[in-house]
Every structure is written in structure tokens, then in C-alpha cells.
Design an enzyme around this catalytic site. Structure first.
Site, PDB file in Angstrom:
ATOM      1  N   VAL A  81       7.037  -4.421  -3.309  1.00  0.00           N
ATOM      2  CA  VAL A  81       6.267  -4.655  -4.533  1.00  0.00           C
ATOM      3  C   VAL A  81       5.216  -3.557  -4.662  1.00  0.00           C
ATOM      4  CG1 VAL A  81       4.643  -6.221  -5.686  1.00  0.00           C
ATOM      5  CG2 VAL A  81       6.700  -7.127  -4.599  1.00  0.00           C
ATOM      6  N   CYS A 164      -5.178 -12.329  14.486  1.00  0.00           N
ATOM      7  CA  CYS A 164      -5.497 -12.979  15.750  1.00  0.00           C
ATOM      8  C   CYS A 164      -6.721 -12.355  16.421  1.00  0.00           C
ATOM      9  CB  CYS A 164      -4.314 -12.976  16.706  1.00  0.00           C
ATOM     10  SG  CYS A 164      -4.623 -14.148  18.055  1.00  0.00           S
ATOM     11  N   ASP A 298      -2.374 -13.702   6.107  1.00  0.00           N
ATOM     12  CA  ASP A 298      -3.303 -12.615   6.425  1.00  0.00           C
ATOM     13  C   ASP A 298      -3.804 -11.859   5.196  1.00  0.00           C
ATOM     14  OD1 ASP A 298      -2.747 -13.338   9.009  1.00  0.00           O
ATOM     15  OD2 ASP A 298      -1.791 -11.452   9.582  1.00  0.00           O
ATOM     16  N   THR A 307      -4.214 -16.082  11.570  1.00  0.00           N
ATOM     17  CA  THR A 307      -3.196 -16.378  12.591  1.00  0.00           C
ATOM     18  C   THR A 307      -1.992 -17.093  11.965  1.00  0.00           C
ATOM     19  OG1 THR A 307      -4.037 -18.590  13.117  1.00  0.00           O
ATOM     20  CG2 THR A 307      -4.970 -16.758  14.379  1.00  0.00           C
ATOM     21  N   ALA A 309      -0.850 -19.729  13.331  1.00  0.00           N
ATOM     22  CA  ALA A 309      -1.203 -21.142  13.459  1.00  0.00           C
ATOM     23  C   ALA A 309      -1.933 -21.633  12.214  1.00  0.00           C
ATOM     24  CB  ALA A 309      -2.074 -21.339  14.697  1.00  0.00           C
ATOM     25  N   CYS A 341      -6.357 -20.083  18.326  1.00  0.00           N
ATOM     26  CA  CYS A 341      -6.208 -18.846  19.080  1.00  0.00           C
ATOM     27  C   CYS A 341      -5.865 -19.211  20.517  1.00  0.00           C
ATOM     28  CB  CYS A 341      -7.519 -18.061  19.005  1.00  0.00           C
ATOM     29  SG  CYS A 341      -7.275 -16.414  19.629  1.00  0.00           S
TER      30      CYS A 341
END
Ligand SMILES: Cc1cc2nc3c(=O)[nH]c(=O)nc-3n(C[C@H](O)[C@H](O)[C@H](O)COP(=O)(O)OP(=O)(O)OC[C@H]3O[C@@H](n4cnc5c(N)ncnc54)[C@H](O)[C@@H]3O)c2cc1C
Length: 397
Positions: A81, A164, A298, A307, A309, A341
Site C-alpha cells: 500500500v 516488545c 504496532d 507486543t 500479546a 512482556c
């Protein structure tokens, strides 16, 4: 090529694939009504790169073809993109195609700024200058650790958001233990050169990490931002962020966490906030100016640690709120900033930090997580990759 989709997802990384898979599980009407636009041939499970750099996992285990992770029923447009035109519900690719949508999800990750440190690009992967932040170089980290015979081993942490936040220090703990095992620890100075003011900014987990730094005789230097690497001379130049002074430290091994930034094509788009990230509401993940746009992962401006998670908790919020919007209902799902983390502190040791926007612990285990644990190390090493490939990317966790 089809040029209009009900949902267009930009980025087929952790966040993009998870959202697509969850939407497809919700309803059959999304079959071939979701496009994932991503130019990459490969999809990576990046959290394992810490262990690859530490010689405890193989890098091949972290890589799969993009084709194999695209959920059945989603269309993959293998293009990059280039621009967003949210006023006309359209994105344009570098190949010159325009794809229009009813709803857009932006999940294009973070960009590594290799040019942000002078001399880094020229020397990375050589002269014992390594990084876990790239599939191409991650095994050179282990080579550098294995070949280390003594001197300064420096681990850096930059003055930018990173993916992270704990990863810059995890590899240092592994290296420190590897040096002890190899009998070279007495000849080594292990140095953490960090632009941050402290080891970790979550009060519940800071003391245990400070204890480890102290007990393992690690020289933690804060407010120190790596600005130049002279690979041939084995010198690292840091700027002291408090005084502005430059300090040159020689090294035998240098692990660099490079500076990172919002992807440029987002930064220059109407979707960006002032810093360049996708500007979303921190609880609903809906764009603050374009209601039919959502952002996660992110590349979003969510004020939490970036992260995978975190994405595990963000994705269901995007999906629920997107479905509500389609049905003209209020957006009721909220994300509380949860992130995790898994701080690897040695081979067989890990502190599982889990917290929210307010840096309050949001722990999943029925025991004190502010403690090094062997069980949590194997949880990260052996269980989380399975949960990722077979659960999260299939939209079932
Ligand atoms: C060394 C290391 C250790 C880590 N440790 C952990 C950990 O222990 N636990 C944890 O939860 N997380 C960890 N992470 C972080 C985690 O991997 C990331 O937060 C997560 O992958 C982010 O997902 P994402 O979908 O936002 O971006 P990514 O997974 O990076 O995907 C972004 C996608 O966008 C695509 N893209 C980029 N530009 C364009 C464009 N112009 N057009 C279309 N597509 C585009 C890319 O090709 C890519 O496929 C670690 C990461 C690293 C590097």
C-alpha cells in the site's frame, strides 16, 4: 482483480491475520469480502527471535509463507500500500491499483530505522555487531555470543518506541548466562546502554529486574542513546540524553536494538497522528476522524507496549466494534491497554510481566508473576508458539 471489498486489512502480520481470521469465524458473509493487502512472502513469529539470538531456538521455526497463514475465505492482494484516501474509502498500492472498501483495518507494524544510527547499516551482521530485530541477522547474535572471549559486551535500547519493550534486555540476560557457561564471564563487562531512565517502567516488575542487574553484575547505563557505530574500530558512540555529551565505548560484541518509527506511508497519510501512528481511540480502537477505519498493533498510537500479546486482546475489540458498526449499534467493546512482556532472564528463567494502560498488573497466572520462574520460560518457548500458529492466527484465541 476484485477492486472493492467490504473489509480491507492493510498488513498481514500478527494483527491483520488475527482480525481476518476472527471476522471469518463470525460470519459466512465475509467469504471473499475481506482483502488482506501485504507484499511480504513470509510471515514471522517474532517473539521467538529472542531465543533464536540466544541459541535456544531455530530461526526457521519462526517463518511461514504468507500464503499458508492467510485464512481461508480471505483474499490476499500481494502488493504494497502506498497511499490512503479515507475520504473516498480507498487505498492505492505501489503497483498503481486502487482498492475501495466499506471498512478499513490498518495493521502495518512498525518500521525499523536502520539509518537512525550512523554507521549501523554498514556494519550490522559483521564485526560482532548483531541484532535480534531482523530475521536476516538474528542468528548472527548467537554467533557473536558463542564467539565472545571477553571485553565489553554492550546491549542497547533506543530513544524511540520499539516492538516488545523488554526484548533489548532479554538477550542480555541470555548472553550473560552463556558467558558464564563458557567460562568467559570474568573477562566480560556486560553493559546495558539504554536511552530510558530505568530498567522497566512497571512498578510491579521493576524490583525483580533491578535485583537481577545487581546480582549478575551488569553495568546499566541509563539516558544513553546509541548514535553511531564504528564497526571496524569496534566503537559505540552514545549520546547522554541528560547532558548532551557524547561517550565512546569500545566493544567486543554489540547487540543493537535499532530505533523504530511509524511506517512512512502511514506518517504521510490523513490517518496519522502528529507522531505518524494511526490515530485511534484508545478504548474502542476506532479511528478518531474516520469512523469506518480501525487500527491496532504496532502501527497504532495506542499508548501501551507494542507486543503480539497486546494484539491478542486488541483484535476481539476491533472485531466486536466493527460488527457493531456494521449493524449501526453503539461500540461497546473496550481495550484496557493489556500487554505482556515475557522477560526471559536466563536459560530456564522468565518473569511474565502483564499490565494495562495504567501499568497495573493484569496477571493470568494464579501465582506471583514478579518472580523468575522456570515454568514460564517453557510456557514462552514451547507453548506460546503453538498458541500463536494454531490458535491466534486461526481466530480461536
Ligand atoms: C526480537 C523481538 C522480540 C519480541 N518479543 C515479543 C514477546 O515476547 N511477546 C510479544 O507478545 N511480542 C513480542 N514481539 C513483538 C511482536 O512480534 C509484534 O508486536 C507484533 O508482531 C506486531 O504485529 P503487527 O501485526 O502490528 O505487525 P507485524 O507482525 O510486524 O506485521 C506488519 C505487516 O505489515 C506489512 N506491511 C508493512 N508495510 C506495508 C505496506 N505498505 N502495505 C501493506 N502491508 C505492509 C508487513 O509486510 C507485515 O507483514 C517481539 C518482536 C521482536 C522483533
Amino acid at each position: 482483480m476484485k477492486t472493492h471489498y467490504q473489509v480491507v486489512i492493510v498488513g498481514g502480520g500478527t494483527a491483520g491475520i488475527t482480525v481476518a481470521a476472527q471476522l471469518l469465524r463470525q460470519s459466512k458473509r465475509f467469504q471473499h469480502e475481506i482483502a488482506i493487502i501485504d507484499p511480504a512472502e513470509k510471515h514471522y513469529y517474532q517473539p521467538l527471535w529472542t531465543l533464536v539470538g540466544g541459541g535456544a531456538a531455530k530461526k526457521q521455526a519462526t517463518e511461514r509463507t504468507m500464503e499458508s497463514v492467510i485464512p481461508e475465505g480471505a483474499d490476499w492482494i500481494q502488493q504494497r500500500v502506498a497511499t490512503f484516501d479515507p475520504d473516498n474509502n480507498a487505498v492505492t498500492t505501489e503497483s498503481g491499483n486502487t482498492i475501495t472498501y466499506n471498512y478499513l483495518v490498518v495493521a502495518a507494524g512498525i518500521e525499523i530505522n536502520w539509518d537512525g544510527v550512523k554507521g549501523l547499516k554498514e556494519t550490522i551482521g559483521k564485526n560482532n555487531v548483531c541484532t535480534n530485530y531482523s530475521y536476516d541477522y538474528v542468528d548472527y547474535t548467537w554467533e557473536s555470543i558463542r564467539n565472545f572471549k571477553g571485553g565489553n559486551a554492550i546491549f542497547t535500547n533506543p530513544n524511540t518506541p520499539v516492538k516488545c519493550g523488554g526484548a533489548p534486555q532479554k538477550i542480555m540476560y541470555l548472553a550473560e548466562e552463556a558467558f558464564r557457561r563458557a567460562g568467559v564471564r570474568n573477562q566480560a563487562n556486560v553493559i546495558f546502554g539504554s536511552a530510558k531512565p530505568e530498567i522497566f517502567d512497571v512498578p510491579a516488575y521493576k524490583p525483580v529486574l533491578e535485583g537481577i542487574i545487581h546480582d549478575r553484575n551488569i553495568d546499566a547505563k541509563y539516558h544513553m542513546n546509541l548514535v553511531e557505530v564504528r564497526g571496524d574500530k569496534k566503537e559505540a558512540v552514545f549520546e547522554n540524553l541528560q547532558t548532551g555529551e557524547l561517550e565512546t565505548i569500545s566493544f567486543e560484541m554489540l547487540h543493537v536494538t535499532p530505533p523504530m518509527q511509524a511506517p512512512r506511508f502511514i506518517k504521510t497519510s490523513p490517518l496519522a497522528d502528529e507522531a505518524g501512528w494511526v490515530d485511534v481511540h484508545k478504548y474502542t480502537l476506532q479511528h478518531v476522524r474516520y469512523p469506518n477505519v480501525f487500527g491496532l498493533g504496532d502501527s497504532s498510537n495506542l499508548p501501551t507496549s507494542k507486543t503480539g500479546a497486546a494484539i491478542r486482546k486488541q483484535a476481539p475489540v476491533v472485531v466486536k466494534n466493527l460488527l457493531a458498526l456494521m449493524q449501526e449499534k453503539p461500540l461497546s467493546a473496550n481495550y484496557n491497554g493489556y500487554t505482556s512482556c515475557p522477560l526471559v532472564t536466563g536459560y530456564g528463567n522468565l518473569v511474565l510481566a502483564e499490565f494495562d494502560y495504567d501499568k497495573n498488573p493484569q496477571e493470568s497466572m494464579p501465582f506471583n508473576q514478579a518472580k523468575e520462574r522456570t515454568s514460564m520460560y517453557y510456557f514462552k518457548k514451547d507453548f506460546l508458539p503453538i498458541m500463536y500458529w494454531d490458535g491466534m492466527l486461526k481466530g480461536i484465541m
